[in-house]
Scaffold this active site. Structure first.
Site, mmCIF file in Angstrom:
data_model
loop_
_atom_site.group_PDB
_atom_site.id
_atom_site.type_symbol
_atom_site.label_atom_id
_atom_site.label_comp_id
_atom_site.label_asym_id
_atom_site.label_seq_id
_atom_site.Cartn_x
_atom_site.Cartn_y
_atom_site.Cartn_z
ATOM 1 C CG ASP A 9 -1.579 1.248 1.583
ATOM 2 O OD1 ASP A 9 -2.446 1.662 0.457
ATOM 3 O OD2 ASP A 9 -1.683 1.793 2.595
ATOM 4 C CE LYS A 184 -5.345 -0.753 -1.416
ATOM 5 N NZ LYS A 184 -4.289 -0.376 -0.564
ATOM 6 C CG ASP A 207 -2.079 2.613 6.341
ATOM 7 O OD1 ASP A 207 -2.346 3.691 6.963
ATOM 8 O OD2 ASP A 207 -2.203 2.442 5.190
ATOM 9 C CG ASN A 210 -7.835 0.889 1.012
ATOM 10 O OD1 ASN A 210 -7.003 1.142 2.052
ATOM 11 N ND2 ASN A 210 -7.371 1.736 -0.173
#
Length: 257
Positions: A9, A184, A207, A210
């Protein structure tokens, strides 16, 4: 486990609150590549929001727009835009409630409001340029994600009203809007299929809210020390804060470094 690919991410994971990549993260990503593990960005951001970061880390593969637009080594391999009818329904509903939208295509993004402080505040928090103005952009291009600008107290005005959409809050005044069947994890699985890799051969760092599906879908899901508390149950391991060697320490735990 002999991991072959690592998904990262961006916000709160590769970059800190100042949107800067810690030096130990830069060095760790370079070493990951040298050891034969492919680093891939997996983000809610659109590609034009992280071009400089990708260049800095020499990464040309990514899962962007929360899984809606996936690129491997510079070439698109999977695309899942929001159905046009669902975009139209959201435009109508948000207009009724006087909430601004930002439409995100694969190469550009536009707002349907010329002057809205909530749009400026949320987008500027990403340290990127402000969107252009084109309320009809959604009728001209595929839209993979939408920023819906409303406070948390107004979420009930949208939740479950358009079954084909899901909402993920990322800012106090903004939510990501994407197809209900997108995440994702879906984008990651598309890349793994292309490379003939199993989920067990992959790891992921995240973190935010999403990142739930992503961490649960890979062989080793690592939450940052600064992660949202609701993400922790989806992780196999919690590393340190992004500014305290979070990526480096997570990769050491995975025995990649």
């Amino acid at each position: 486990m002999d991991y072959k690919i690592a998904f990262f991410d961006i916000d709160g994971t590769l970059v800190n609150d100042e949107k800067k990549i810690p030096q130990d993260t830069i060095e760790a990503i370079a070493e990951v590549r040298r050891r034969g593990v492919e680093p891939v960005i997996a983000t809610g951001r659109a590609p034009y929001f992280f071009e400089r970061l990708a260049q800095q880390l020499a990464i040309d593969s990514y899962v962007s727009l929360n899984g809606g637009y996936v690129v491997y080594q510079g070439k698109p391999i999977y695309q899942h835009p929001i159905p046009r009818a669902d975009v139209e329904a959201l435009v109508k509903l948000s207009t009724e409630h006087c909430h601004s939208l930002v439409f995100e295509g694969s190469s550009a993004f536009y707002a349907n409001s010329e002057i809205d402080p909530s749009v400026q505040t949320s987008v500027q928090s990403l340290k990127v340029d402000l969107p252009g103005y084109d309320p009809d952009y959604w009728t001209k291009e595929d839209i993979y994600q939408i920023f819906l600008h409303c406070e948390e107290t107004d979420e009930h005005l949208y939740q479950e009203h358009i079954p084909g959409l899901r909402y993920i809050r990322w800012h106090k005044s903004a939510m990501d809007v994407l197809p209900a069947d997108s995440s994702k994890a879906i984008g990651i699985n598309a890349m793994l299929r292309l490379l003939d890799l199993s989920p067990k051969e992959s790891i992921a760092f995240g973190d935010g809210l999403n990142d739930k599906e992503m961490l649960a879908a890979v062989g080793l899901g690592i939450a940052m020390g600064n992660a949202h508390q609701d993400l922790i149950p989806y992780a196999n391991y919690v590393t340190t804060h992004v500014d305290h060697g979070g990526i480096l320490n997570g990769l050491k735990y995975a025995q990649i470094l």
